[in-house]
Design a protein around this motif. Structure first.
Motif, mmCIF file in Angstrom:
data_model
loop_
_atom_site.group_PDB
_atom_site.id
_atom_site.type_symbol
_atom_site.label_atom_id
_atom_site.label_comp_id
_atom_site.label_asym_id
_atom_site.label_seq_id
_atom_site.Cartn_x
_atom_site.Cartn_y
_atom_site.Cartn_z
ATOM 1 N N THR A 110 0.829 -1.350 0.001
ATOM 2 C CA THR A 110 0.060 0.095 -0.012
ATOM 3 C C THR A 110 0.787 1.373 0.126
ATOM 4 O OG1 THR A 110 -0.053 0.024 2.297
ATOM 5 C CG2 THR A 110 -1.901 -1.099 1.200
ATOM 6 N N GLY A 114 1.316 1.403 -3.773
ATOM 7 C CA GLY A 114 0.092 2.146 -3.521
ATOM 8 C C GLY A 114 0.071 3.602 -3.738
ATOM 9 N N GLN A 266 -6.214 0.053 -4.158
ATOM 10 C CA GLN A 266 -5.449 -0.654 -3.394
ATOM 11 C C GLN A 266 -5.611 -1.999 -3.100
ATOM 12 O OE1 GLN A 266 -2.934 1.583 -2.492
ATOM 13 N NE2 GLN A 266 -3.277 1.983 -0.551
#
Length: 271
Positions: A110, A114, A266
């Motif tokens: 993430t 991300g 995500q």
């Protein structure tokens, strides 16, 4: 126009990764540098970014709405993990990487991937929602995910204590996130010069993360990559099933459109 903007954002990220790849190939980065870069991101740049973003993007009233929204990433991760366990048992995934399979099926990178991707696609307005998914993802990974992965190796079983896992959950990025929440709830603000320093350090997050990805891609010998059945199943789970589960959950609730888009992106990122 939206597609063109997104494409340009992704291409800009690819340029930075490519430059880092070429520099790594030319021998610019020593082993010490490869240790230093992720350390700078996780202990300096990212905590600063998280703290600054939380304190400048939210008011106290916004936090209640965000807490409600953060429930869905966590529930979707838990549901995806349940699906991963079922798939692993039905398809008889090898015991030596059973835990790794389930964790890779469920969790996302993430931050290093991300954060740059969502900022490129949606701009700075996406940052708060990236942080919400980061919170759920990190909490799951350093509790259930790390526990089940440790059981892949008989020598490691029982070696990780609850205290070790809690320590990993409350890492510098998580502490920066929680400190920002506390400051916002209490209505406190740091002096302007401190906020500026945090903003400057936080802006290092994306370029340093992309440089590190470029180095990692160079170090990976893709010629010897073997797409085993278990790896293909893990890829399908991570890139297809995981975002579909979250999208299905979001279909039955009303959340801000940008929040839903960021959550789904995500969910579908590499592990």
């Amino acid at each position: 126009m939206v597609f063109l903007h997104a494409l340009q954002g992704i291409l800009s990220l690819q340029i930075i990764v490519s430059i880092a790849y070429v520099l790594a190939r030319k021998g610019w980065f020593s082993p010490e540098t490869q240790i230093l870069l992720p350390r700078l991101v996780t202990t300096v740049a990212l905590p600063s970014y998280l703290f600054y973003t939380i304190t400048h993007s939210f008011g106290r009233d916004d936090l209640v709405h965000l807490i409600y929204g953060s429930i869905f990433p966590l529930f979707s991760i838990l549901l995806t993990f349940t699906v991963a366990l079922l798939v692993a048992k039905i398809t008889r995934v090898e015991r030596r990487h059973f835990g790794l399979f389930c964790a890779s099926f469920t969790t996302s990178n993430t931050v290093f991937i991300g954060l740059p991707v969502n900022l490129a696609l949606f701009g700075d307005a996406a940052a708060p929602y990236v942080l919400l998914y980061f919170f759920a993802n990190t909490t799951f990974f350093w509790s259930i995910g790390s526990y089940i992965m440790s059981h892949d190796n008989e020598a490691l079983r029982g070696s990780a204590t609850l205290l070790d896992n809690v320590r990993h959950i409350f890492s510098p990025p998580m502490l920066g996130f929680l400190a920002g929440l506390a400051m916002t709830l209490l209505g406190l603000r740091l002096p302007e010069f401190v906020q500026e320093a945090l903003r400057y350090m936080g802006n290092l997050t994306t370029p340093l993360a992309l440089i590190f990805i470029g180095i990692c891609l160079y170090k990976m010998d893709l010629r010897h990559l073997h797409l085993s059945r278990d790896l293909v199943l893990a890829l399908l789970g991570k890139l297809v099933i995981c975002p579909l589960i979250l999208a299905g959950m979001l279909h039955f609730v009303e959340l801000p459109e940008l929040m839903e888009k960021v959550f789904i992106i995500q969910a579908g990122l590499p592990a």
